[in-house]
Write a protein that holds these residues in place. Structure first.
Motif, PDB file in Angstrom:
ATOM      1  N   TYR A  53     -29.161 -13.751 -21.814  1.00 19.64           N
ATOM      2  CA  TYR A  53     -29.068 -12.472 -22.512  1.00 19.64           C
ATOM      3  C   TYR A  53     -30.236 -12.309 -23.475  1.00 19.64           C
ATOM      4  N   ALA A  54     -30.741 -13.387 -24.027  1.00 16.45           N
ATOM      5  CA  ALA A  54     -31.836 -13.323 -24.994  1.00 16.45           C
ATOM      6  C   ALA A  54     -33.093 -12.691 -24.405  1.00 16.45           C
ATOM      7  N   ARG A 111     -30.888  -7.792 -19.752  1.00 20.66           N
ATOM      8  CA  ARG A 111     -29.730  -7.133 -20.365  1.00 20.66           C
ATOM      9  C   ARG A 111     -29.170  -5.972 -19.568  1.00 20.66           C
ATOM     10  N   ALA A 168     -23.353 -17.264 -23.999  1.00 20.28           N
ATOM     11  CA  ALA A 168     -23.352 -16.415 -25.194  1.00 20.28           C
ATOM     12  C   ALA A 168     -23.284 -14.931 -24.856  1.00 20.28           C
ATOM     13  N   ALA A 169     -23.408 -14.561 -23.593  1.00 22.06           N
ATOM     14  CA  ALA A 169     -23.497 -13.155 -23.199  1.00 22.06           C
ATOM     15  C   ALA A 169     -22.249 -12.365 -23.568  1.00 22.06           C
ATOM     16  N   GLN A 212     -22.239 -11.349 -27.121  1.00 26.39           N
ATOM     17  CA  GLN A 212     -23.297 -10.368 -27.359  1.00 26.39           C
ATOM     18  C   GLN A 212     -22.915  -8.990 -26.832  1.00 26.39           C
TER      19      GLN A 212
END
Length: 138
Positions: free
Chosen positions: A89-90, A95, A130-131, A134
């Motif tokens: 995601y970073a 995205r 982590a998505a 987020q």
């Protein structure tokens, strides 16, 4: 970019993005026009899906998100993804695809399609642990 915890796994897939579509959306252009001009850009479909979901048009959101999801899978495969491995995601250009998966999850849950909802959550977790956070999914 690190391998996100799996030292033996594949390198993260980093999509090149669709700069023209991203710039058009950033400039406030209508997402429908952007998707029509850039139909392979997941980010345009994500914008349409999110807008539809926010407006209560769940089935429309589902359809837009599914389109963006499939366009994103095509892009991922063209960029070396083999159906598994990190899609962080970073990395901003990932995205659009991940946003489509999140809207698809929300829409599926909303219409009671629990299997699809869980598949989407699993895919997000597989792409980037982590998505979900987020993207506002727990």
């Amino acid at each position: 970019m690190t391998r996100m915890g799996d030292l033996l796994g594949p390198e993260p897939t980093l999509l090149p993005g669709d700069i023209a579509a991203e710039d058009a959306l950033d400039a406030g252009e209508n997402p429908t026009a952007v998707a029509a001009a850039h139909p392979s850009a997941s980010v345009a479909w994500a914008a349409l899906a999110e807008e539809a979901l926010n407006d209560g048009r769940t089935i429309t959101a589902y359809a837009y998100a599914r389109t963006g999801y499939h366009r994103g899978l095509d892009q991922l495969r063209r960029n070396g993804w083999k159906g598994f491995g990190p899609v962080p995601y970073a990395h901003e250009h990932n995205r659009g695809f991940l946003r489509c998966v999140a809207v698809l999850a929300r829409a599926a849950e909303s219409i009671g399609e629990t299997d699809e909802f869980q598949r989407c959550l699993d895919l997000l977790d597989d792409c980037d642990p982590a998505a979900r956070a987020q993207l506002g999914l727990s």
